[in-house]
Motif scaffolding. Sequence first.
Motif, PDB file in Angstrom:
ATOM      1  N   ASP A  17       0.982  -1.053   0.049  1.00  0.00           N
ATOM      2  CA  ASP A  17      -0.072   0.047  -0.102  1.00  0.00           C
ATOM      3  C   ASP A  17       0.928   1.385  -0.067  1.00  0.00           C
ATOM      4  O   ASP A  17       1.355   1.656   1.073  1.00  0.00           O
ATOM      5  N   TYR A  18       1.093   1.743  -1.249  1.00  0.00           N
ATOM      6  CA  TYR A  18       2.069   2.983  -1.339  1.00  0.00           C
ATOM      7  C   TYR A  18       1.300   4.343  -0.982  1.00  0.00           C
ATOM      8  O   TYR A  18       0.110   4.576  -1.289  1.00  0.00           O
ATOM      9  N   ARG A  19       1.811   4.732   0.069  1.00  0.00           N
ATOM     10  CA  ARG A  19       1.366   6.268   0.500  1.00  0.00           C
ATOM     11  C   ARG A  19       2.110   7.126   0.360  1.00  0.00           C
ATOM     12  O   ARG A  19       1.698   8.636   0.274  1.00  0.00           O
ATOM     13  N   ASP A  20       3.528   7.390  -0.059  1.00  0.00           N
ATOM     14  CA  ASP A  20       4.336   8.402  -0.256  1.00  0.00           C
ATOM     15  C   ASP A  20       5.315   8.376  -1.276  1.00  0.00           C
ATOM     16  O   ASP A  20       5.843   7.216  -1.495  1.00  0.00           O
ATOM     17  N   VAL A  21       5.559   9.290  -2.317  1.00  0.00           N
ATOM     18  CA  VAL A  21       6.442   9.371  -3.327  1.00  0.00           C
ATOM     19  C   VAL A  21       7.124  10.639  -3.278  1.00  0.00           C
ATOM     20  O   VAL A  21       6.572  11.775  -3.179  1.00  0.00           O
ATOM     21  N   ASP A 112       2.835   7.774  24.114  1.00  0.00           N
ATOM     22  CA  ASP A 112       1.976   6.744  24.485  1.00  0.00           C
ATOM     23  C   ASP A 112       1.735   5.614  23.305  1.00  0.00           C
ATOM     24  O   ASP A 112       1.941   6.211  22.165  1.00  0.00           O
ATOM     25  N   ASP A 113       1.700   4.651  23.709  1.00  0.00           N
ATOM     26  CA  ASP A 113       1.512   3.499  22.556  1.00  0.00           C
ATOM     27  C   ASP A 113       0.208   3.787  21.570  1.00  0.00           C
ATOM     28  O   ASP A 113       0.202   3.490  20.489  1.00  0.00           O
ATOM     29  N   ARG A 114      -0.597   4.746  21.968  1.00  0.00           N
ATOM     30  CA  ARG A 114      -1.763   5.098  21.052  1.00  0.00           C
ATOM     31  C   ARG A 114      -1.891   6.544  20.580  1.00  0.00           C
ATOM     32  O   ARG A 114      -2.829   7.123  20.254  1.00  0.00           O
ATOM     33  N   GLN A 115      -0.508   7.137  20.577  1.00  0.00           N
ATOM     34  CA  GLN A 115      -0.237   8.411  19.905  1.00  0.00           C
ATOM     35  C   GLN A 115       0.534   8.072  18.922  1.00  0.00           C
ATOM     36  O   GLN A 115       1.605   7.358  19.040  1.00  0.00           O
ATOM     37  N   TYR A 116       0.326   8.383  17.746  1.00  0.00           N
ATOM     38  CA  TYR A 116       0.946   8.023  16.424  1.00  0.00           C
ATOM     39  C   TYR A 116       0.648   8.990  15.487  1.00  0.00           C
ATOM     40  O   TYR A 116      -0.117   9.747  15.549  1.00  0.00           O
ATOM     41  N   CYS A 117       1.537   8.874  14.296  1.00  0.00           N
ATOM     42  CA  CYS A 117       1.033   9.657  13.020  1.00  0.00           C
ATOM     43  C   CYS A 117      -0.005   8.900  11.926  1.00  0.00           C
ATOM     44  O   CYS A 117      -0.172   7.648  12.283  1.00  0.00           O
ATOM     45  N   PHE A 118      -0.460   9.647  11.380  1.00  0.00           N
ATOM     46  CA  PHE A 118      -1.353   8.846  10.208  1.00  0.00           C
ATOM     47  C   PHE A 118      -0.633   8.884   8.970  1.00  0.00           C
ATOM     48  O   PHE A 118       0.017   9.826   8.460  1.00  0.00           O
ATOM     49  N   ALA A 119      -0.859   7.691   8.207  1.00  0.00           N
ATOM     50  CA  ALA A 119      -0.364   7.732   6.959  1.00  0.00           C
ATOM     51  C   ALA A 119      -1.145   7.916   5.663  1.00  0.00           C
ATOM     52  O   ALA A 119      -0.852   7.810   4.856  1.00  0.00           O
ATOM     53  N   ALA A 120      -2.288   8.455   5.966  1.00  0.00           N
ATOM     54  CA  ALA A 120      -3.189   8.748   5.032  1.00  0.00           C
ATOM     55  C   ALA A 120      -2.640   9.207   3.664  1.00  0.00           C
ATOM     56  O   ALA A 120      -2.762   8.886   2.551  1.00  0.00           O
ATOM     57  N   SER A 121      -1.811  10.431   3.947  1.00  0.00           N
ATOM     58  CA  SER A 121      -1.358  11.239   2.744  1.00  0.00           C
ATOM     59  C   SER A 121       0.354  11.059   2.612  1.00  0.00           C
ATOM     60  O   SER A 121       1.077  11.802   1.827  1.00  0.00           O
ATOM     61  N   GLY A 122       0.946  10.418   3.916  1.00  0.00           N
ATOM     62  CA  GLY A 122       2.309  10.493   4.001  1.00  0.00           C
ATOM     63  C   GLY A 122       2.926  11.945   4.246  1.00  0.00           C
ATOM     64  O   GLY A 122       3.941  12.358   4.238  1.00  0.00           O
ATOM     65  N   THR A 123       2.011  12.848   4.830  1.00  0.00           N
ATOM     66  CA  THR A 123       2.407  14.247   5.104  1.00  0.00           C
ATOM     67  C   THR A 123       2.237  14.475   6.371  1.00  0.00           C
ATOM     68  O   THR A 123       2.016  15.925   6.689  1.00  0.00           O
TER      69      THR A 123
END
Length: 276
Positions: A17-21, A112-123
């Motif tokens: 699942d490619y999200r960033d180019v 925290d383990d449930r704090q994270y980044c989102f990969a929806a747009s790679g931005t």
Amino acid sequence: GGPNEFLTSLEIDEELDYRDVEILNDGTIVLMSAGAGAASTISRIELLGTKTLLRPALVNDHATGFWDGIAFWNNSNHGMLVGDPVDGKLTVMITDDGGASYRDAANPPVVDDRQYCFAASGTSVALISQNIALIATGGTESQVWRSVDGGDNWSAVDIPFISGSDSSGVFSMAFKDVSHGVIVGGDYEHPEINEQVAAFTNDGGQTWTASTVMTGGYRSAVDWLEDYNAWFAVGPDGCDWSRDGVEWSAGPRNFKGHTIVNGWSSFVDGKLLKLH
């Protein structure tokens, strides 16, 4: 192939699942896929004479890891890969050779383990000057993490932004220069929510202020478009634009998507939309 043949297509792993180019100054193309464990990968497309080479560069070897975005300072060989927490720390890896090899940051953000980044747009990562980097998070707590030494050490910046669930937080960040930037996001499970879903900075991400007029709801990506002298934010339900990040206005009704780059947005089933 011959010397006048150009790259038009290249076989890649359809299971990923490619999200960033990212396209670097020397023509190298860096691809990031997102997913649990080994589904997170980095590959490089190199143009070597008349040959086009797809070179695997890195595969996530943490079963609980999940990569979210990659960026490069001014499209140079100096860049950063960001991912969800492993052992209580965000994944931050630094490359100095155009994504061919990586080293771990010395002191990545402790979360925290449930704090994270989102990969929806790679931005969710922005590199805004030679050594300043920012990472935006969501989940249990929405924050912007800021580094002034090229990504080795980080400090947390509190932001006025939606958080508290696995589906809410900052999804995208974009700067028009080293000082002025915006963040957008929301809750993808409740895309109609439009409170605390946009904010802006005028000091390079040291402080953030809530927009006085928000976007129309959940937005997964934002970009600064020079041709319009404005930021454009897109989501699956619509588009908004702003010249200053303070007030957002509804954009063209049929322009929407998951990411936006130079006025192009990707939508479902691989469709591309162009902003007019």
